[in-house]
Design an enzyme around this catalytic site. Structure first.
Site, PDB file in Angstrom:
ATOM      1  N   ARG A 118      20.948  22.216 -15.657  1.00 32.76           N
ATOM      2  CA  ARG A 118      19.713  21.416 -15.695  1.00 32.76           C
ATOM      3  C   ARG A 118      19.935  20.084 -14.968  1.00 32.76           C
ATOM      4  O   ARG A 118      21.018  19.492 -15.042  1.00 32.76           O
ATOM      5  CB  ARG A 118      19.288  21.145 -17.148  1.00 32.76           C
ATOM      6  CG  ARG A 118      18.990  22.392 -17.956  1.00 32.76           C
ATOM      7  CD  ARG A 118      17.818  23.192 -17.409  1.00 32.76           C
ATOM      8  NE  ARG A 118      16.590  22.421 -17.404  1.00 32.76           N
ATOM      9  CZ  ARG A 118      15.746  22.352 -18.449  1.00 32.76           C
ATOM     10  NH1 ARG A 118      16.019  22.999 -19.575  1.00 32.76           N
ATOM     11  NH2 ARG A 118      14.635  21.642 -18.372  1.00 32.76           N
TER      12      ARG A 118
ATOM     13  N   PRO B 251       7.356  23.037 -20.688  1.00 27.98           N
ATOM     14  CA  PRO B 251       6.737  22.097 -21.628  1.00 27.98           C
ATOM     15  C   PRO B 251       7.700  21.731 -22.759  1.00 27.98           C
ATOM     16  O   PRO B 251       8.440  22.582 -23.267  1.00 27.98           O
ATOM     17  CB  PRO B 251       5.531  22.880 -22.162  1.00 27.98           C
ATOM     18  CG  PRO B 251       5.242  23.898 -21.120  1.00 27.98           C
ATOM     19  CD  PRO B 251       6.569  24.266 -20.535  1.00 27.98           C
ATOM     20  N   GLU B 252       7.697  20.462 -23.127  1.00 26.63           N
ATOM     21  CA  GLU B 252       8.548  20.018 -24.223  1.00 26.63           C
ATOM     22  C   GLU B 252       7.790  20.131 -25.544  1.00 26.63           C
ATOM     23  O   GLU B 252       6.609  20.492 -25.588  1.00 26.63           O
ATOM     24  CB  GLU B 252       9.045  18.608 -23.942  1.00 26.63           C
ATOM     25  CG  GLU B 252       9.808  18.555 -22.610  1.00 26.63           C
ATOM     26  CD  GLU B 252      10.700  17.341 -22.441  1.00 26.63           C
ATOM     27  OE1 GLU B 252      11.135  16.752 -23.445  1.00 26.63           O
ATOM     28  OE2 GLU B 252      10.991  17.002 -21.272  1.00 26.63           O
TER      29      GLU B 252
ATOM     30  N   LYS C  53       9.771  24.301 -29.298  1.00 26.02           N
ATOM     31  CA  LYS C  53       8.956  24.769 -28.179  1.00 26.02           C
ATOM     32  C   LYS C  53       8.276  26.100 -28.482  1.00 26.02           C
ATOM     33  O   LYS C  53       7.836  26.794 -27.563  1.00 26.02           O
ATOM     34  CB  LYS C  53       9.817  24.888 -26.931  1.00 26.02           C
ATOM     35  CG  LYS C  53      10.458  23.570 -26.504  1.00 26.02           C
ATOM     36  CD  LYS C  53      11.331  23.741 -25.277  1.00 26.02           C
ATOM     37  CE  LYS C  53      11.999  22.422 -24.896  1.00 26.02           C
ATOM     38  NZ  LYS C  53      12.825  22.564 -23.671  1.00 26.02           N
TER      39      LYS C  53
END
Length: 267
Positions: free
Chosen positions: A256, A2-3, A52
């Site tokens: 990523r 989740p951002e 976050k």
């Protein structure tokens, strides 16, 4: 993962539902039992997010810190709550509300003392969703680095809360290659990127969904997955760019997945 907008949305919800009242905290799974016992029956004074990270501040001075990681989720349930199902790390019930929440699968769920909270916040970068963010300091640090801007935007010590989707989309929106070194990002480039993040991320907080495609481009090819908003480049490798029709490129940068349009974002 989740951002930042997701954590800010959860913090806002918990602030609305639980702050100012006594909460009952338990750990049905048992892994947070000692921490839960420290704050159970206390008043939750404030819930907030930094990047976050979710912080529940209690009247005793203790803070529960949660980082959802890849698999963590909160389930918001109206009272009375049924018996816990699955590995519930933390259950929180509000004495003055009709809601409870279950936390499952977080990377971190721990009780921190004030100096530890200060140390956590100090090592995080500027959060576009917080009015106290020092984006000029972040920009200065970016312009001194030769790392690619695509990596720098994901460095939580520089920019707190930006993840893979916002990283990919904001760079596309400004025609900046993710491979450009930080030293090539001008002050004007950074101010524009930051302003766009400050404009986009609150939409995610308010709606629970990322909306990054401008209205004039928000048609044609569907989203990359069911029930997801359209994106310009994120998870659209091989698909035609919404602006120029060039196939979207994909690579891995510092572990990523990276997505960009080679034409709209030239090196």
């Amino acid at each position: 993962m989740p951002e930042g907008h997701t954590l800010h949305r959860i913090a806002s919800l918990h602030q609305e539902r639980f702050s100012g009242g006594v909460v009952r905290v338990s750990s049905p799974q048992g892994r947070f039992a000692d921490g839960a016992a420290l704050v159970d029956g206390q008043v939750l004074e404030r819930a907030e997010a930094v990047g976050k990270h979710l912080l529940h501040h209690y009247g005793s001075g203790l803070t529960v810190h949660v980082h959802l990681g890849l698999y963590g989720t909160f389930s918001e349930v109206e009272l009375p709550m049924a018996a816990p199902v699955g590995q519930v790390r933390m259950r929180m019930l509000g004495a003055a509300t009709d809601f409870g929440t279950d936390l499952r699968g977080p990377t971190a769920c721990e009780v921190l003392h004030p100096p530890e909270v200060d140390a956590l916040v100090a090592r995080l970068g500027a959060d576009p969703l917080r009015p106290d963010a020092d984006h000029e300091r972040a920009g200065t640090r970016i312009r001194r680095s030769r790392r690619p801007i695509g990596a720098l935007l994901m460095d939580q010590a520089l920019i707190a809360g930006v993840g893979n989707v916002y990283r990919a989309e904001v760079l596309f929106r400004h025609g900046i290659s993710p491979y450009r070194p930080g030293t090539s990002i001008t002050a004007e480039d950074w101010d524009a990127l930051w302003a766009d993040l400050v404009g986009l991320m609150p939409i995610g907080v308010a709606t629970g969904r990322m909306h990054v495609v401008r209205p004039e481009h928000d048609s044609g090819a569907p989203s990359y997955a069911k029930d997801r908003p359209r994106t310009y480049v994120y998870r659209r490798q091989g698909e035609p760019c919404r602006v120029c029709a060039t196939p979207i490129a994909h690579a891995v940068l510092e572990g990523r997945n990276l997505f960009w349009c080679p034409t709209c974002q030239p090196r």
